[in-house]
Write an enzyme that holds these catalytic residues in place. Structure first.
Site, mmCIF file in Angstrom:
data_model
loop_
_atom_site.group_PDB
_atom_site.id
_atom_site.type_symbol
_atom_site.label_atom_id
_atom_site.label_comp_id
_atom_site.label_asym_id
_atom_site.label_seq_id
_atom_site.Cartn_x
_atom_site.Cartn_y
_atom_site.Cartn_z
ATOM 1 N N CYS A 1 -11.077 -2.461 -9.472
ATOM 2 C CA CYS A 1 -9.693 -2.347 -8.996
ATOM 3 C C CYS A 1 -9.563 -1.713 -7.606
ATOM 4 O O CYS A 1 -8.560 -1.928 -6.924
ATOM 5 C CB CYS A 1 -8.806 -1.626 -10.005
ATOM 6 S SG CYS A 1 -9.435 -0.145 -10.774
ATOM 7 N N THR B 1 -2.232 1.007 -4.903
ATOM 8 C CA THR B 1 -2.794 2.132 -4.145
ATOM 9 C C THR B 1 -4.110 2.651 -4.727
ATOM 10 O O THR B 1 -4.249 2.765 -5.950
ATOM 11 C CB THR B 1 -1.745 3.279 -4.032
ATOM 12 O OG1 THR B 1 -2.309 4.383 -3.333
ATOM 13 C CG2 THR B 1 -1.250 3.746 -5.383
ATOM 14 N N HIS C 1 -10.366 5.528 -9.514
ATOM 15 C CA HIS C 1 -11.836 5.621 -9.472
ATOM 16 C C HIS C 1 -12.363 5.929 -8.073
ATOM 17 O O HIS C 1 -11.641 5.859 -7.090
ATOM 18 C CB HIS C 1 -12.444 4.296 -9.963
ATOM 19 C CG HIS C 1 -11.850 3.808 -11.235
ATOM 20 N ND1 HIS C 1 -11.110 2.650 -11.337
ATOM 21 C CD2 HIS C 1 -11.846 4.360 -12.484
ATOM 22 C CE1 HIS C 1 -10.705 2.487 -12.578
ATOM 23 N NE2 HIS C 1 -11.122 3.502 -13.295
ATOM 24 N N ASP D 1 -0.055 5.213 0.842
ATOM 25 C CA ASP D 1 -0.229 6.199 1.922
ATOM 26 C C ASP D 1 -0.390 5.534 3.289
ATOM 27 O O ASP D 1 -1.288 4.729 3.495
ATOM 28 C CB ASP D 1 -1.441 7.088 1.613
ATOM 29 C CG ASP D 1 -1.294 7.784 0.262
ATOM 30 O OD1 ASP D 1 -0.140 8.036 -0.159
ATOM 31 O OD2 ASP D 1 -2.318 8.061 -0.384
ATOM 32 N N GLY E 1 -3.804 12.018 5.155
ATOM 33 C CA GLY E 1 -5.066 12.089 4.418
ATOM 34 C C GLY E 1 -4.759 11.976 2.935
ATOM 35 O O GLY E 1 -3.781 11.333 2.548
ATOM 36 N N CYS F 1 -15.716 0.250 -9.571
ATOM 37 C CA CYS F 1 -14.772 -0.458 -10.436
ATOM 38 C C CYS F 1 -14.355 -1.790 -9.822
ATOM 39 O O CYS F 1 -14.700 -2.100 -8.694
ATOM 40 C CB CYS F 1 -13.539 0.417 -10.644
ATOM 41 S SG CYS F 1 -12.632 0.655 -9.110
ATOM 42 N N ASP G 1 0.862 -1.176 0.000
ATOM 43 C CA ASP G 1 0.000 0.000 0.000
ATOM 44 C C ASP G 1 0.908 1.238 0.000
ATOM 45 O O ASP G 1 2.080 1.151 0.382
ATOM 46 C CB ASP G 1 -0.865 -0.051 1.268
ATOM 47 C CG ASP G 1 -1.585 1.252 1.509
ATOM 48 O OD1 ASP G 1 -2.217 1.763 0.576
ATOM 49 O OD2 ASP G 1 -1.498 1.764 2.653
ATOM 50 N N GLN H 1 -6.271 5.748 -5.450
ATOM 51 C CA GLN H 1 -6.066 7.200 -5.541
ATOM 52 C C GLN H 1 -7.325 7.888 -6.054
ATOM 53 O O GLN H 1 -7.366 8.402 -7.184
ATOM 54 C CB GLN H 1 -4.830 7.508 -6.418
ATOM 55 C CG GLN H 1 -3.500 7.128 -5.768
ATOM 56 C CD GLN H 1 -3.287 7.816 -4.421
ATOM 57 O OE1 GLN H 1 -3.732 8.942 -4.198
ATOM 58 N NE2 GLN H 1 -2.622 7.139 -3.477
ATOM 59 N N ASP I 1 -1.693 -0.588 5.899
ATOM 60 C CA ASP I 1 -2.022 -0.100 7.238
ATOM 61 C C ASP I 1 -3.519 -0.084 7.504
ATOM 62 O O ASP I 1 -3.954 0.422 8.524
ATOM 63 C CB ASP I 1 -1.432 1.308 7.432
ATOM 64 C CG ASP I 1 -2.113 2.331 6.544
ATOM 65 O OD1 ASP I 1 -2.583 1.941 5.442
ATOM 66 O OD2 ASP I 1 -2.196 3.504 6.937
HETATM 67 ZN ZN LIG Z 1 -10.576 1.367 -9.842
#
Ligand SMILES: [Zn+2]
Length: 431
Positions: A353, A293, A334, A253, A261, A351, A251, A295, A380
């Site tokens: 993903c 990740t 997404h 962040d 955040g 989605c 992962d 996003q 995390d």
């Molecule tokens: Zn996605």
């Protein structure tokens, strides 16, 4: 497809290891580097080989002969005068009537040649460069590409570079169309990189093939010893994409970088203290290091694709400065919930993903021949652990001491988790 192996280099920097034999004849695990290359080519059906030799070339000719002892056909081109790294190709023009593989005789590599060729054909370019991340991008030449992986910029190691850049280095393996040889030069001595390849960034038609496979030249004694160690430990072979890979999915962040955040710009991105050591440990153990990740900042309209690329370039640059690299980055742009100001409506859908769904891990497994049951997802949060489980991976929760989601390992930091996975086999096998 014909293969041309350049075996004429002088190799003065490595003369402390072997001064009386040409570099391609240096033995790794008892076998000359060039023989490792030829064996690998033959096993994958590449039997038609031309070797260009120069300095001490007779040693190579005496050893390999016409190739029959090694199950291949070998022709030689003897450079009796210095022709640079590409001059011999022009002398061999009549024999190179179709796209050919051009390899470096003093590097050790184990790659899936057919996958490389397939990619070259799909792109349909004049040249495909084999590119990879390495552990010292700060003193390597860099390759920059567009969205279609066409090479648009080529920086030599001494060129001024941007503050942050993707860790993508030319590995010295190529597939080349004979059309490239339809040009004339005023001298016989021709430099492949500077006179043939780099100019293609101006006119287009050269693509990068990104691969995590093992390719390392042996230009210095240190690199030679590293290559020998990696060869003996099995890492060189293991990373050939013909073989099932083991990956550690990470992962971003809160796992790699400090949790603040949503990270909307590169200024908000800061590596956690031991991230580079952790990822370097993954690299050296022969696992793939792959970022997975979510996003949604893209769907929300907070960050553009270009800004996300800048954030990732910063991540790769900071890791590279500490000798660590990522083999791939997968992100989900997404977000499922529509109806916010400034959002990008076409990215607002449910989605396949977005974690906890396993879509990104499944895509990585398909792209890089990964055995998910031998791989780990580390993060995390609950979504990371669920995504890992949904993909059939083992899981580790880090930087989150208060929660537990039935993960296989709960560690204080990413580095702790990696040390347990890689060094504490007993604990892993208990599962
Ligand atoms: Zn996605």
């Amino acid at each position: 497809m014909k293969t041309v192996i350049m075996a004429g280099g002088k190799g003065t920097r490595i003369s402390s290891i072997a001064s009386d034999i040409p570099k391609p004849m240096i033995r790794i695990d008892g076998v000359p580097v060039l023989e490792h290359e030829i064996n690998s080519l033959r096993e994958q059906g590449f039997n038609d080989i031309i070797i260009t030799v120069g300095h001490l070339g007779q040693v190579i000719i005496d050893y390999f002969g016409d190739g029959s002892k090694f199950g291949v056909n070998i022709d030689y081109y003897f450079e009796d005068r210095p022709l640079g790294t590409a001059g011999a190709l022009f002398q061999l023009k009549d024999k190179l009537t179709e796209d050919f593989l051009l390899l470096n005789g003093d590097a050790i590599f184990e790659i899936d040649f057919n996958k490389f060729v397939k990619y070259h054909k799909e792109k349909g370019g004049l040249v495909t460069l084999f590119t990879h991340p390495n552990s010292h991008p700060y003193d390597s030449g860099l390759i920059f590409v567009d969205d279609n992986n066409m090479v648009i910029k080529w920086l030599n190691k001494e060129d001024v570079r941007p503050e942050y850049y993707k860790n993508r280095v030319n590995a010295g393996l190529h597939i080349i169309s004979p059309k490239v040889l339809d040009q004339t030069f005023t001298t016989e001595k021709i430099d492949l990189d500077r006179q043939i390849l780099k100019p293609l960034t101006e006119i287009g038609g050269m693509y990068a093939y990104d691969s995590p496979e093992y390719v390392k030249d042996m230009g210095t004694p240190e690199r030679f010893y590293q290559v020998e160690k990696d060869y003996k430990s099995g890492i060189v072979n293991m990373k050939n994409l013909c073989n099932k890979q083991k990956a550690i999915f990470l992962d971003r962040d809160g796992t790699i970088n400090k949790y603040v955040g949503f990270v909307k710009s590169k200024d908000q991105f800061e590596l956690l203290p031991d991230t580079a050591s952790a990822i370097k440990t993954i690299n050296e153990a022969g696992y793939l290091a792959i970022v997975i990740t979510n996003q949604p900042v893209i769907a929300r309209g907070d960050t553009t694709y270009a800004e996300l690329q800048e954030i990732h370039d910063k991540m790769e640059t900071l890791l590279g400065k500490n000798g660590a690299y990522l083999d791939a980055i997968y992100y989900c742009p997404h977000h499922p919930h529509k109806g916010f100001e400034g959002e990008i409506p076409e990215l607002k859908f449910d989605c396949e993903c977005r974690k906890p769904k396993p879509g990104m891990l499944l895509k990585a497994a398909n792209d890089l021949n990964i055995d998910l049951s031998q791989s780990w997802m580390i993060g995390d949060s609950l979504n990371d652990i669920l995504a890992g489980k949904n993909a059939g991976c083992m899981t580790a929760l880090v930087n989150n001491p208060k929660d537990s989601y039935d993960e296989d390992i709960n560690a204080d930091t990413l580095l702790d988790a990696i040390n347990i996975i890689i060094n504490d086999k007993k604990l892993v096998n208990k599962r």
